[in-house]
Design a protein around this motif. Structure first.
Motif, PDB file in Angstrom:
ATOM      1  N   ASN A 152       0.836  -1.268   0.217  1.00  0.00           N
ATOM      2  CA  ASN A 152      -0.120   0.120   0.191  1.00  0.00           C
ATOM      3  C   ASN A 152       0.647   1.291  -0.012  1.00  0.00           C
ATOM      4  O   ASN A 152       0.386   2.198  -0.737  1.00  0.00           O
ATOM      5  N   ARG A 153       2.038   1.120   0.623  1.00  0.00           N
ATOM      6  CA  ARG A 153       2.855   2.359   0.733  1.00  0.00           C
ATOM      7  C   ARG A 153       3.549   2.783  -0.427  1.00  0.00           C
ATOM      8  O   ARG A 153       3.371   3.950  -1.075  1.00  0.00           O
ATOM      9  N   ARG A 154       4.010   1.611  -1.385  1.00  0.00           N
ATOM     10  CA  ARG A 154       4.675   1.904  -2.501  1.00  0.00           C
ATOM     11  C   ARG A 154       3.506   2.486  -3.467  1.00  0.00           C
ATOM     12  O   ARG A 154       3.817   3.238  -4.297  1.00  0.00           O
ATOM     13  N   ALA A 155       2.424   1.870  -3.646  1.00  0.00           N
ATOM     14  CA  ALA A 155       1.304   2.210  -4.422  1.00  0.00           C
ATOM     15  C   ALA A 155       0.864   3.871  -3.901  1.00  0.00           C
ATOM     16  O   ALA A 155       0.653   4.472  -5.177  1.00  0.00           O
ATOM     17  N   TYR A 156       0.745   4.076  -2.752  1.00  0.00           N
ATOM     18  CA  TYR A 156       0.511   5.516  -2.512  1.00  0.00           C
ATOM     19  C   TYR A 156       1.454   6.511  -2.999  1.00  0.00           C
ATOM     20  O   TYR A 156       1.187   7.680  -3.552  1.00  0.00           O
ATOM     21  N   CYS A 157       2.754   6.198  -2.630  1.00  0.00           N
ATOM     22  CA  CYS A 157       3.768   7.155  -3.116  1.00  0.00           C
ATOM     23  C   CYS A 157       3.712   6.985  -4.564  1.00  0.00           C
ATOM     24  O   CYS A 157       4.133   8.268  -5.021  1.00  0.00           O
ATOM     25  N   SER A 158       3.680   6.038  -5.484  1.00  0.00           N
ATOM     26  CA  SER A 158       3.873   6.260  -6.764  1.00  0.00           C
ATOM     27  C   SER A 158       2.597   7.059  -7.360  1.00  0.00           C
ATOM     28  O   SER A 158       2.700   7.829  -8.268  1.00  0.00           O
ATOM     29  N   ALA A 159       1.380   6.762  -6.475  1.00  0.00           N
ATOM     30  CA  ALA A 159       0.078   7.530  -7.232  1.00  0.00           C
ATOM     31  C   ALA A 159       0.201   9.290  -6.794  1.00  0.00           C
ATOM     32  O   ALA A 159      -0.357   9.936  -7.589  1.00  0.00           O
ATOM     33  N   ASN A 160       0.856   9.521  -6.007  1.00  0.00           N
ATOM     34  CA  ASN A 160       0.937  10.760  -5.473  1.00  0.00           C
ATOM     35  C   ASN A 160       2.422  11.401  -5.778  1.00  0.00           C
ATOM     36  O   ASN A 160       2.727  12.742  -5.078  1.00  0.00           O
ATOM     37  N   GLY A 161       3.302  10.899  -6.222  1.00  0.00           N
ATOM     38  CA  GLY A 161       4.508  11.536  -6.623  1.00  0.00           C
ATOM     39  C   GLY A 161       5.487  11.689  -5.520  1.00  0.00           C
ATOM     40  O   GLY A 161       6.153  12.493  -5.379  1.00  0.00           O
ATOM     41  N   LEU A 162       5.442  10.805  -4.410  1.00  0.00           N
ATOM     42  CA  LEU A 162       5.942  10.936  -3.238  1.00  0.00           C
ATOM     43  C   LEU A 162       7.264  10.072  -2.919  1.00  0.00           C
ATOM     44  O   LEU A 162       7.288   9.004  -3.539  1.00  0.00           O
ATOM     45  N   THR A 163       7.951  10.386  -2.320  1.00  0.00           N
ATOM     46  CA  THR A 163       9.196   9.704  -1.939  1.00  0.00           C
ATOM     47  C   THR A 163       9.542   9.463  -0.336  1.00  0.00           C
ATOM     48  O   THR A 163       9.907  10.504   0.041  1.00  0.00           O
ATOM     49  N   LEU A 164       9.059   8.448   0.085  1.00  0.00           N
ATOM     50  CA  LEU A 164       8.974   8.438   1.549  1.00  0.00           C
ATOM     51  C   LEU A 164      10.011   7.098   2.119  1.00  0.00           C
ATOM     52  O   LEU A 164      10.092   6.115   1.234  1.00  0.00           O
ATOM     53  N   ALA A 165      10.746   7.257   3.108  1.00  0.00           N
ATOM     54  CA  ALA A 165      11.680   6.206   3.412  1.00  0.00           C
ATOM     55  C   ALA A 165      10.703   5.131   3.722  1.00  0.00           C
ATOM     56  O   ALA A 165       9.831   5.212   4.262  1.00  0.00           O
ATOM     57  N   THR A 166      11.333   3.798   3.017  1.00  0.00           N
ATOM     58  CA  THR A 166      10.515   2.575   3.034  1.00  0.00           C
ATOM     59  C   THR A 166      11.490   1.550   3.287  1.00  0.00           C
ATOM     60  O   THR A 166      12.246   1.343   2.603  1.00  0.00           O
ATOM     61  N   PRO A 167      11.252   0.605   4.074  1.00  0.00           N
ATOM     62  CA  PRO A 167      11.919  -0.692   4.446  1.00  0.00           C
ATOM     63  C   PRO A 167      11.925  -1.567   3.110  1.00  0.00           C
ATOM     64  O   PRO A 167      10.770  -1.522   2.523  1.00  0.00           O
ATOM     65  N   HIS A 168      12.805  -2.269   2.755  1.00  0.00           N
ATOM     66  CA  HIS A 168      12.894  -3.183   1.805  1.00  0.00           C
ATOM     67  C   HIS A 168      12.176  -4.460   2.407  1.00  0.00           C
ATOM     68  O   HIS A 168      12.369  -5.043   3.277  1.00  0.00           O
ATOM     69  N   PHE A 169      11.046  -4.884   1.367  1.00  0.00           N
ATOM     70  CA  PHE A 169      10.254  -6.051   1.691  1.00  0.00           C
ATOM     71  C   PHE A 169      10.799  -7.310   0.858  1.00  0.00           C
ATOM     72  O   PHE A 169      10.841  -7.029  -0.402  1.00  0.00           O
ATOM     73  N   MET A 170      10.987  -8.326   1.277  1.00  0.00           N
ATOM     74  CA  MET A 170      11.246  -9.486   0.572  1.00  0.00           C
ATOM     75  C   MET A 170      10.425 -10.694   0.950  1.00  0.00           C
ATOM     76  O   MET A 170      10.177 -11.015   1.986  1.00  0.00           O
ATOM     77  N   GLN A 171       9.965 -11.385  -0.126  1.00  0.00           N
ATOM     78  CA  GLN A 171       9.163 -12.748   0.061  1.00  0.00           C
ATOM     79  C   GLN A 171      10.314 -13.622   0.274  1.00  0.00           C
ATOM     80  O   GLN A 171      11.248 -13.710  -0.128  1.00  0.00           O
TER      81      GLN A 171
END
Length: 269
Positions: A52-71
């Motif tokens: 959700n964080r990545r999608a929100y940042c992409s849709a609103n042109g934001l760059t927020l510090a985000t932890p790396h997620f790994m499956q």
């Protein structure tokens, strides 16, 4: 080697994913490299939160510090060493990969007893156990006598942590720093709140954990998840003025990060 943080409790709804997201994001915002895993392979609450964080940042042109997620990586059957459980091997490979280029690896465990969760606990340098402030949740840590509240002995989750501690000791690893956080605390000094606090204080000395306040029950946490945001992101999205509840929640997060006493972390928010 990365410092491994496990967020675990064998009961759902205690705030594990909210705690995981806020701790991981706070560390990322302070400039630390943070890798994350979600061992709830079905629900994936932490994974969805970060998606959700990545999608929100992409849709609103934001760059927020985000932890790396790994499956967890898919491993071909022939690549699993003989006598090794495939799930164990997947987790070990994932942690090794994250440790290579991260300062912290945070693992969110499911609200149930699973093989992966048990293995993850044995990897913990720091273990955070969010606990709703009730004797229903307390029962996972210890059995009590209903007449007077006397502690009769450790319960299922404490026994699992004890097993993880033994595994680390046998491997010559440092002991787990175990912190139990009291979530959804009521604003008033209610009788049950006091009794739970007293019971946790006694039990902490008996089985070896530290007690900290976690997050109070606040509407804001339910509003943040769909956008993948945390308390620390509110000003970044234009919320120049925070209400008193949000300010208090930020202070709770600041206090929690301080109590964790993680290596090379200076709280700067």
């Amino acid at each position: 080697m990365a410092h491994i943080i496990i967020v675990g409790n064998e009961k759902g709804g205690s705030g594990k994913s909210t705690t995981s997201m806020h701790v991981a994001t706070a560390l990322s915002r302070m400039g630390h490299r943070v890798g994350t895993l979600d061992l709830d392979l079905r629900q994936q609450s932490l994974g969805r939160y970060l998606e959700n964080r990545r999608a929100y940042c992409s849709a609103n042109g934001l760059t927020l510090a985000t932890p790396h997620f790994m499956q967890l990586p898919e491993i071909a059957e022939q690549d699993v060493p003989q006598g090794v459980n495939p799930q164990d091997h997947r987790l070990s490979i994932a942690v090794e990969m994250l440790e290579a280029d991260h300062d912290f690896v945070l693992i969110d465990c499911p609200g149930s007893h699973t093989r992966l969760s048990k293995l993850a606990h044995s990897m913990a340098d720091t273990l955070i156990t969010p606990l709703n402030d009730s004797f229903v949740d307390f029962d996972l840590l210890a059995r009590t006598r209903p007449e007077d509240g006397a502690i009769l002995g450790p319960s299922v989750y404490s026994e699992m942590v004890w097993s993880a501690r033994q595994s680390r000791a046998e491997a010559g690893l440092p002991p787990i720093d175990w912190i139990v956080t009291r979530n959804r605390l009521g604003s008033q000094q209610m009788h049950n709140k006091r009794k739970v606090g007293e019971a946790l204080g006694k039990l902490s000395k008996r089985i070896g954990f530290r007690v900290s306040h976690g997050f109070s029950e606040r509407v804001v946490f339910r509003e943040l998840f769909p956008r993948g945001l945390t308390l620390l992101d509110l000003r970044d999205i234009g919320a120049d003025r925070l209400n008193l509840s949000n300010i208090a929640a930020r202070q709770e997060l600041r206090d929690l990060i301080t109590v964790l006493n993680l290596p090379d972390v200076q709280v700067k928010f």
